[in-house]
Write an enzyme that holds these catalytic residues in place. Structure first.
Site, PDB file in Angstrom:
ATOM      1  N   CYS A   1       5.046  -9.579  -0.218  1.00 61.93           N
ATOM      2  CA  CYS A   1       4.327  -9.760   1.055  1.00 61.93           C
ATOM      3  C   CYS A   1       3.636 -11.117   1.049  1.00 61.93           C
ATOM      4  O   CYS A   1       4.320 -12.141   1.115  1.00 61.93           O
ATOM      5  CB  CYS A   1       3.395  -8.592   1.365  1.00 61.93           C
ATOM      6  N   SER A   2       2.309 -11.140   0.953  1.00 65.42           N
ATOM      7  CA  SER A   2       1.614 -12.426   1.077  1.00 65.42           C
ATOM      8  C   SER A   2       0.312 -12.431   0.280  1.00 65.42           C
ATOM      9  O   SER A   2      -0.632 -13.114   0.649  1.00 65.42           O
ATOM     10  CB  SER A   2       1.321 -12.708   2.555  1.00 65.42           C
ATOM     11  N   CYS A   3       0.238 -11.660  -0.814  1.00 66.24           N
ATOM     12  CA  CYS A   3      -0.998 -11.564  -1.603  1.00 66.24           C
ATOM     13  C   CYS A   3      -1.411 -12.951  -2.093  1.00 66.24           C
ATOM     14  O   CYS A   3      -0.580 -13.711  -2.593  1.00 66.24           O
ATOM     15  CB  CYS A   3      -0.795 -10.623  -2.781  1.00 66.24           C
TER      16      CYS A   3
ATOM     17  N   CYS B   1       3.890 -14.211  -4.053  1.00 71.62           N
ATOM     18  CA  CYS B   1       3.935 -12.778  -3.763  1.00 71.62           C
ATOM     19  C   CYS B   1       5.291 -12.545  -3.105  1.00 71.62           C
ATOM     20  O   CYS B   1       5.474 -12.858  -1.935  1.00 71.62           O
ATOM     21  CB  CYS B   1       2.803 -12.368  -2.815  1.00 71.62           C
TER      22      CYS B   1
END
Lengths: 218, 216
Positions: free
Chosen positions: B120-122, B117
């Protein structure tokens, strides 16, 4: 926004350093921070895209120098103050100085198990899908100052629609309070050389999940 | 204001440092925030306890490992998983409920898949738990999309130069899990035993499943 969060393809950050036997949280405050964010999200005061925009709004030097959960904590403080849910004076005092607002709902311990699954972002389509698998598309050259999920490295690039993923809440509008405005979502596949130039590893292919407003026919 | 800690003390590079002073600063800040939000009536500290406990003890990559082991053992389940990841995982009964749009992608001798991702941090929390620090870090998010072989080298993984590398950037609410290749020499193994070969990194695409020797 063209912020520091949009990191795909940047140079200079060095090697990836996996940590052996990494704990779930590195300190108790990290777990509390995650849980606070989750519990406040449950009250319905903001959407997931508004929280992403909240991280993106941190100054770049803070973003880069803060650990992951420190960013979450700073974002939570900022959003709580911005929405008038608590004052900066109260956060500084460490106690409520005024009564709280009435929120839609509150997360109880008994309901936590049900919140561990992700919510659904699928919504009924407003229009038929414009593209189908196999279609060549070009991503738009857009640079909104507000939240978007089209990464910089994949703007103004030609790719192929690989799959239709359904109609979803549109982050670009929901993040700025302009409604869910559901849009079709596609997996769009790019050749590595289209993104990074001819010197790129010819075996590389990269896909993004692209909302229909990001795309034009190519 | 919230971000008045400028970190202008000589090492403001992009590393996630957690030196002692920041830890104590953060402990104090989080305690103040929790107290205010609880006193305002917005949150119940007992619910926070339950969330932390769930992520520390219940949710984790062991779930994904069981899904992969079943896909290796049961061709019908594998087809269902690749067709609709959410539905297949839900039918497996390991989780109360599975969020929508979980997509399983299969590694083959021809194609290796890697998940990132960049924005962000998906990450597929339900089947893999919370993402490790490196997954959320600038080095991984910046390089996975233009130098995945270099990233793999950081993990000690080298693939044949003709293998296609497919990177999936999780830019929406779809979530991806890699179905790694089943190691040779595991014929006749039970699902439970196979699951011990499935590492978290192999389901992100930064690693391969362990071979029977490594597991022994």
């Amino acid at each position: 926004m063209d912020g520091i969060h949009d990191m795909g393809g940047m140079h200079g950050f060095g090697k990836v350093e996996p940590e052996k036997d990494e704990p779930v949280f590195h300190a108790p405050w990290e777990g509390r921070t995650l849980a606070l964010n989750r519990a406040m999200g449950y009250t319905g005061v903001w959407t997931i895209d508004q929280t992403r925009a909240g991280i993106e709004a941190l100054p770049p030097q803070v973003y880069l120098s803060s650990s992951y959960y420190r960013k979450w904590e700073l974002r939570l403080e900022n959003m709580i103050v911005a929405l008038g849910l608590a004052g900066a004076d109260e956060l500084k005092a460490g106690h409520a100085l005024r009564p709280g607002k009435t929120l839609k709902r509150k997360l109880n311990a008994a309901d936590v198990a049900n919140t561990l699954s992700r919510g659904s972002f699928a919504r009924p389509a407003q229009t038929p899908a414009r593209f189908k698998p196999g279609d060549r598309v070009r991503t738009k050259n857009i640079h909104p100052a507000t939240h978007t999920r089209l990464p910089r490295y994949a703007r103004d690039k030609v790719g192929v629609v690989e799959a239709i993923r359904g109609s979803h809440v549109y982050p670009d509008t929901v993040a700025i309070g302009e409604g869910e405005n559901p849009q079709w979502l596609y997996t769009v596949l790019f050749d590595g050389r289209e993104l990074w130039g001819d010197a790129t590893d010819p075996t590389l292919k990269v896909s993004i999940e692209a909302f229909e407003p990001y795309l034009v026919a190519a | 204001m919230a971000h008045d800690h400028d970190h202008d003390h000589g090492h403001d590079y992009g590393h996630d440092h957690d030196h002692g002073s920041e830890l104590s600063e953060m402990q104090l800040r989080v305690r103040a925030l929790e107290t205010v939000l609880a006193e305002k009536g917005y949150i119940d500290p007992a619910a926070l306890d339950a969330i932390v406990e769930a992520y520390e003890t219940k949710v984790g990559p062991h779930t994904g490992a069981r899904v992969v082991a079943k896909a290796w053992s049961d061709p019908a389940f594998k087809r269902a998983l690749l067709e609709d990841g959410s539905k297949a995982v839900a039918s497996f009964g390991l989780l109360n409920r599975v969020g929508d749009h979980l997509i399983a992608v299969e590694n083959t001798p021809k194609q290796h898949n890697m998940i990132v991702c960049t924005l962000c941090s998906c990450y597929p929390w339900e089947v893999l738990g919370l993402p490790p620090v490196w997954y959320k870090s600038a080095p991984y998010r910046s390089r996975a999309v233009n130098d995945p072989r270099g990233v793999l080298a950081d993990f000690g993984v080298k693939l044949p130069s003709e293998t296609q590398i497919r990177v999936w950037d999780s830019t929406a609410e779809t979530r991806f899990i890699v179905l790694p290749m089943r190691p040779a020499g595991t014929e006749g193994w039970s699902e439970e035993k196979l699951a011990t070969l499935v590492t978290r990194d192999s389901m992100i695409g930064t690693g391969l499943a362990k071979n029977p020797k490594e597991a022994a």
